[in-house]
Design a protein around this motif. Sequence first.
Motif, PDB file in Angstrom:
ATOM      1  N   VAL A 294       0.652  10.362   0.094  1.00  0.00           N
ATOM      2  CA  VAL A 294       0.761   9.105   0.827  1.00  0.00           C
ATOM      3  C   VAL A 294       1.703   9.320   2.004  1.00  0.00           C
ATOM      4  O   VAL A 294       2.856   9.696   1.824  1.00  0.00           O
ATOM      5  N   GLY A 295       1.185   9.072   3.206  1.00  0.00           N
ATOM      6  CA  GLY A 295       1.990   9.229   4.414  1.00  0.00           C
ATOM      7  C   GLY A 295       1.903  10.634   4.974  1.00  0.00           C
ATOM      8  O   GLY A 295       1.191  11.490   4.459  1.00  0.00           O
TER       9      GLY A 295
ATOM     10  N   TYR B  62      -3.585   9.764   2.047  1.00  0.00           N
ATOM     11  CA  TYR B  62      -3.634   8.310   2.118  1.00  0.00           C
ATOM     12  C   TYR B  62      -2.621   7.838   3.152  1.00  0.00           C
ATOM     13  O   TYR B  62      -1.472   8.281   3.143  1.00  0.00           O
ATOM     14  N   LYS B  63      -3.045   6.925   4.011  1.00  0.00           N
ATOM     15  CA  LYS B  63      -2.129   6.387   5.029  1.00  0.00           C
ATOM     16  C   LYS B  63      -1.142   5.406   4.434  1.00  0.00           C
ATOM     17  O   LYS B  63      -0.021   5.280   4.894  1.00  0.00           O
ATOM     18  N   SER B  64      -1.597   4.675   3.396  1.00  0.00           N
ATOM     19  CA  SER B  64      -0.724   3.672   2.792  1.00  0.00           C
ATOM     20  C   SER B  64      -1.113   3.458   1.330  1.00  0.00           C
ATOM     21  O   SER B  64      -2.130   3.976   0.871  1.00  0.00           O
TER      22      SER B  64
ATOM     23  N   GLU C  94       6.971   7.091   3.467  1.00  0.00           N
ATOM     24  CA  GLU C  94       6.376   5.985   2.707  1.00  0.00           C
ATOM     25  C   GLU C  94       7.235   5.549   1.517  1.00  0.00           C
ATOM     26  O   GLU C  94       6.793   4.760   0.688  1.00  0.00           O
TER      27      GLU C  94
ATOM     28  N   SER D 227       7.554   2.032   0.387  1.00  0.00           N
ATOM     29  CA  SER D 227       6.343   1.426  -0.191  1.00  0.00           C
ATOM     30  C   SER D 227       6.196   1.716  -1.682  1.00  0.00           C
ATOM     31  O   SER D 227       5.135   1.474  -2.250  1.00  0.00           O
TER      32      SER D 227
ATOM     33  N   SER E  66       4.638  -1.008  -3.898  1.00  0.00           N
ATOM     34  CA  SER E  66       3.194  -1.185  -3.665  1.00  0.00           C
ATOM     35  C   SER E  66       2.402  -0.045  -4.278  1.00  0.00           C
ATOM     36  O   SER E  66       1.318  -0.252  -4.821  1.00  0.00           O
TER      37      SER E  66
END
Length: 176
Positions: free
Chosen positions: A61-62, A89-91, A107, A110, A113
């Motif tokens: 992620v990121g 994954y971007k987010s 990230e 985040s 999330s």
Amino acid sequence: WSPIQVKKIIVILLSLFILSSGFNLVVDTNSKMKAIFIMNFTKLVEWPQSYRQGNFVVGVVGESPLYNELVKMSKTKKVANQSLEVKKYKSAADIGKCHIVYVSKSESESIASILKKVKSNSTLIVSEKQGLVDKGAGINFIIKNNRQKFELNKKNVEKYKLKVSSNLEALAFTVK
């Protein structure tokens, strides 16, 4: 395997890595080392039976140079009898079913999330920012005495129906 045998294997792997990377001046040694650690985590964590078929998926992620190192490894490495697949994954919203999710430093904010997104899966969450094992990550990379190490929060790993090998516990800085 005893913890001593596992440590010897890691020392040998790291020595080989250092020797092989000495000829490439643009190698990101930190990312390469983390990728080696992640590959070793795949041997020291047990996933439920339903996760032992299809590809073994590692999501990043990121933005992180670790992604490229894992992609290189995916061309030659397997996890048990599963092909290694690396996804970017971007987010948190983009995350699909993964065996491992690596949370890049960019990230880290985040994490809540990300945890919410994977909560119904058997996913090992690996991070690289201080304090994230206290916020839900299972493993967090740290530097101790100028060496790459990792913290383990066994409860956070087991929450996702994963079993932690005693060898992994022996190698980690365990967080209660």
